[in-house]
Design an enzyme around this catalytic site. Structure first.
Site, PDB file in Angstrom:
ATOM      1  N   ARG A  76     -28.803  75.942  26.684  1.00  0.00           N
ATOM      2  CA  ARG A  76     -27.875  76.449  27.684  1.00  0.00           C
ATOM      3  C   ARG A  76     -26.620  75.571  27.705  1.00  0.00           C
ATOM      4  O   ARG A  76     -26.708  74.359  27.607  1.00  0.00           O
ATOM      5  CB  ARG A  76     -28.503  76.438  29.090  1.00  0.00           C
ATOM      6  N   TYR A 204     -28.161  82.211  22.418  1.00  0.00           N
ATOM      7  CA  TYR A 204     -29.313  81.412  22.861  1.00  0.00           C
ATOM      8  C   TYR A 204     -29.927  82.015  24.141  1.00  0.00           C
ATOM      9  O   TYR A 204     -29.199  82.304  25.104  1.00  0.00           O
ATOM     10  CB  TYR A 204     -28.907  79.943  23.113  1.00  0.00           C
ATOM     11  N   LYS A 213     -32.193  83.207  33.757  1.00  0.00           N
ATOM     12  CA  LYS A 213     -31.475  82.247  34.598  1.00  0.00           C
ATOM     13  C   LYS A 213     -30.328  82.917  35.373  1.00  0.00           C
ATOM     14  O   LYS A 213     -30.087  82.609  36.540  1.00  0.00           O
ATOM     15  CB  LYS A 213     -30.910  81.112  33.747  1.00  0.00           C
ATOM     16  N   HIS A 233     -36.540  77.819  40.967  1.00  0.00           N
ATOM     17  CA  HIS A 233     -36.900  77.436  39.594  1.00  0.00           C
ATOM     18  C   HIS A 233     -38.308  76.843  39.625  1.00  0.00           C
ATOM     19  O   HIS A 233     -38.482  75.634  39.475  1.00  0.00           O
ATOM     20  CB  HIS A 233     -35.858  76.416  39.103  1.00  0.00           C
ATOM     21  N   SER A 255     -35.778  71.631  33.671  1.00  0.00           N
ATOM     22  CA  SER A 255     -36.138  72.213  32.377  1.00  0.00           C
ATOM     23  C   SER A 255     -36.861  71.197  31.502  1.00  0.00           C
ATOM     24  O   SER A 255     -36.531  70.008  31.511  1.00  0.00           O
ATOM     25  CB  SER A 255     -34.870  72.649  31.647  1.00  0.00           C
ATOM     26  N   CYS A 257     -39.797  69.856  31.551  1.00  0.00           N
ATOM     27  CA  CYS A 257     -40.610  68.803  32.178  1.00  0.00           C
ATOM     28  C   CYS A 257     -42.067  69.244  32.287  1.00  0.00           C
ATOM     29  O   CYS A 257     -42.821  68.695  33.097  1.00  0.00           O
ATOM     30  CB  CYS A 257     -40.081  68.460  33.560  1.00  0.00           C
ATOM     31  N   ASP A 284     -41.780  79.717  35.335  1.00  0.00           N
ATOM     32  CA  ASP A 284     -40.373  79.296  35.410  1.00  0.00           C
ATOM     33  C   ASP A 284     -39.665  79.687  36.717  1.00  0.00           C
ATOM     34  O   ASP A 284     -38.833  78.932  37.192  1.00  0.00           O
ATOM     35  CB  ASP A 284     -39.602  79.890  34.226  1.00  0.00           C
ATOM     36  N   ARG A 382     -38.256  77.740  20.722  1.00  0.00           N
ATOM     37  CA  ARG A 382     -38.944  78.480  21.794  1.00  0.00           C
ATOM     38  C   ARG A 382     -39.887  79.556  21.263  1.00  0.00           C
ATOM     39  O   ARG A 382     -39.709  80.054  20.153  1.00  0.00           O
ATOM     40  CB  ARG A 382     -37.887  79.188  22.662  1.00  0.00           C
TER      41      ARG A 382
HETATM   42  C1  OXD Z   1     -34.772  76.206  31.211  1.00  0.00           C
HETATM   43  C2  OXD Z   1     -35.652  77.250  30.699  1.00  0.00           C
HETATM   44  O1  OXD Z   1     -33.864  75.766  30.498  1.00  0.00           O
HETATM   45  O2  OXD Z   1     -36.591  77.622  31.420  1.00  0.00           O
HETATM   46  O3  OXD Z   1     -34.979  75.788  32.372  1.00  0.00           O
HETATM   47  O4  OXD Z   1     -35.440  77.754  29.588  1.00  0.00           O
HETATM   48 MN    MN Z   2     -36.475  76.847  33.421  1.00  0.00          MN
END
Ligand code: OXD
Ligand code: MN
Length: 601
Positions: A76, A204, A213, A233, A255, A257, A284, A382
């Site tokens: 991102r 992306y 998002k 989130h 993100s 984590c 998410d 991903r």
């Molecule tokens: C992020 C995702 O970047 O979930 O938070 O892809």
């Molecule tokens: Mn995320």
């Protein structure tokens, strides 16, 4: 310009918008996505021909496909992401801002004629089960088959959504174009007052799967503020005990984590005999509202995972591995000679050769110009896979009611400071706890990796309006709740002075969640510290886990002098919001400061 149309579209505003956007982008064709397998297969075949996608080994990975993004387009791009409101204050100090006029003009110039020779796909989609009071409808226009195929996994899409929309239903207008995929001509723009998103110049996922998002967090948080609900989130997990009672927890982490791992957690050996079952509702995003019973209920608006691959294997997340064995899109990983895929930290031996995520031949011995090993997969590579394929998928995924939330958890990646777990004193203090979250930057966003940034509620990149108002909204929701969930903070990433992780993480995190459940049920006492309640050592079940007593003490330690300097940093952060900062949170900061000054007893 030709157009297919499987169902008659009676929604005049929708048709006009599609035609207006087509006039600007000038595609050769318009194709409406109907959600059928037949159309999906046709699109895949077309993308195999052009090389946009590669079909993987269908015996070993049935229904799986492979995609590479441009090398400058792998995460991102927060610096190119804007909230476009008439007044800069509405976006607040933590968002990039542009006026709507400038946004439409600048992105419009890049969109202009950008689809000549291409097809514009029209994807009607629902975030959330179509018939739920939680759900929102969007329509994404895109010139990317990769985006269409991802959206078919991540959302409920196709004719059924158009039928639901009828003649006048509301929808978020989402326009995406790859354009030249040039980082200098890339903009991800949100127009909350117009319920509109324009994303141009990227391929992306986080920038282009506009249901994720952009809609489910940035636009939805804005809608939630006006309509009285929360878009967060957060993962959602259900933990069923031996008696059959399931407790649902929603947890926010920045993100990369480990939200996906936590959402699919496998109980560790030592706790297995207690008979816990874990149910994955989402990894998410959570949309939450206070219902008539005075409790907080949540849905996951998505129907797929868009998860990080490096480090994922049967030890770290066997459920994710099982989920991605079929009907999965792999992005930016190493392509092996047998038509399967690999990433750093995957199961099995390191392949002897393959084609890396940039499309170049790769061997494990390759070094870059600085002598560092060349990675086969991008650190932010991903998988996109349907949640229903997850062995722990919750039976309530499609429930229009959602699930009742008993606890909210905030978490960051902090080498020091934050203990393994603590509980807030009450809702207001919990909102404070969320507002002071901070974490080290990871590969999911551009930026200096490893540096700590403030990330309240893990929403810094995703809140679609002024975060001062967002904190006030959280406080207001608390007032509406009769049955307030407990609010907790966890840190799986605390290290010793040598940088060694003190807590094993992964499945063992259930030991911490178990404590959270016990606290929600009033089963255990806790120790009061200046930052909140910390477990009594004996209340975290460590059966079967070899962990040094000292490490455990260190994990639960609250170091007052570290917290005193943290208070200064929080104060500087709060100052950014000026008069928009709710007085309640300033009071909480003051109270924390005072508690830190009190002598230990
Ligand atoms: C992020 C995702 O970047 O979930 O938070 O892809
Ligand atoms: Mn995320």
């Amino acid at each position: 310009m030709k157009a297919n149309q499987t169902v008659k579209v009676n929604h005049k505003e929708l048709v006009k918008w599609v035609l207006d956007m087509a006039k600007m982008c000038n595609p050769d064709r318009i194709v409406w996505i109907d959600g059928s397998q037949k159309q999906k297969k046709e699109l895949e075949r077309e993308a195999f021909k052009t090389g946009e996608l590669i079909q993987l080994n269908q015996k070993l990975l049935p229904g799986c496909i492979y995609h590479r993004t441009a090398v400058n387009d792998v995460a991102r791009t927060e610096h190119l992401t804007f909230i476009c409101t008439p007044d800069k204050e509405e976006a607040g100090p933590t968002n990039n801002w542009m006026s709507p006029e400038e946004g439409y003009a600048r992105a419009g110039a890049i969109f202009k004629n950008s689809m000549i020779g291409r097809t514009m796909y029209v994807i009607p989609f629902s975030m959330g089960p179509i018939n739920s009071e939680f759900s929102k409808i969007g329509v994404e226009l895109t010139d990317s088959i990769y985006v269409v195929l991802n959206m078919l996994i991540m959302t409920r899409a196709g004719d059924k959504v158009l039928r639901f929309l009828g003649e006048k239903g509301q929808f978020t207008k989402c326009l995406h174009g790859k354009a030249e995929r040039d980082i200098n001509k890339r903009l991800i723009l949100h127009f909350p007052n117009d319920n509109t998103i324009w994303s141009v110049g990227s391929g992306y996922g986080g920038n282009v799967l506009l249901g994720k998002k952009c809609l489910s967090l940035r636009i939805a948080s804005f809608l939630g503020k006006h309509e009285g609900w929360l878009a967060e989130h957060m993962l959602i997990i259900g933990i069923e005990d031996k008696s059959g009672k399931t407790t649902y927890i929603a947890a926010a982490f920045p993100s990369a984590c480990g939200k996906t791992n936590l959402a699919m957690l496998i109980p560790p050996e030592g706790l297995k005999k207690k008979g816990y079952k874990v149910w994955t509702v989402g990894d998410d995003i959570a949309w939450m509202r206070v219902k008539q019973d005075g409790s907080l209920w949540a849905i996951n608006p998505e129907s797929g995972f868009f998860g990080v691959l490096p480090g994922t294997n049967t030890k770290t997340n066997a459920n994710a591995i099982a989920t991605m064995q079929r009907n999965t899109i792999y992005t930016n990983v190493l392509l092996k000679e047998d038509g399967t895929v690999w990433w750093e930290g995957a199961d099995g031996p390191v392949p002897e050769r393959g084609v890396d995520w940039t499309g170049k031949p790769w061997t494990p011995y390759l070094k870059d110009e600085n002598g560092a090993p060349v990675k086969g997969a991008n650190p932010n590579s991903r998988f996109t896979a349907p949640i229903k394929q997850c062995p722990t998928a919750s039976p309530l995924l499609d429930s229009p009611e959602g699930v009742p939330i008993s606890a909210l958890v905030f978490g960051g990646r902090r080498a020091r400071l934050a203990p393994l777990i603590y509980e807030s004193f009450n809702w207001q203090h919990g909102v404070f706890t969320g507002s002071i979250m901070a974490s080290e930057i990871t590969a999911a966003q551009y930026g200096a990796q490893g540096t700590v940034r403030r990330d309240p509620m893990a929403m810094i990149p995703f809140c679609g309006y002024n975060m001062g108002d967002y904190f006030a909204h959280w406080l207001k929701i608390g007032k509406e709740l009769k049955n307030k969930p407990g609010i907790f903070h966890v840190n799986w990433f605390r290290t010793d002075a040598d940088g060694r992780f003190l807590w094993p993480g992964f499945g063992d995190n259930l030991r911490v969640l178990e404590w959270i459940i016990k606290r929600c049920d009033g089963q255990v006492n806790a120790q009061k510290t200046p930052i909140g309640y910390v477990p009594l050592k004996e209340d975290i079940d460590l059966e079967g886990l070899e962990i040094d007593k000292k490490d455990m003490e260190e994990l639960l330690k609250v170091d007052k002098s570290e917290w005193k300097s943290e208070v200064e940093d929080i104060k500087n952060f709060y100052d950014k919001f000026g008069t928009r900062m709710p007085a309640e949170l300033l009071e909480e900061l003051d109270a924390l400061k005072k508690r830190l000054e009190q002598p230990d007893n």
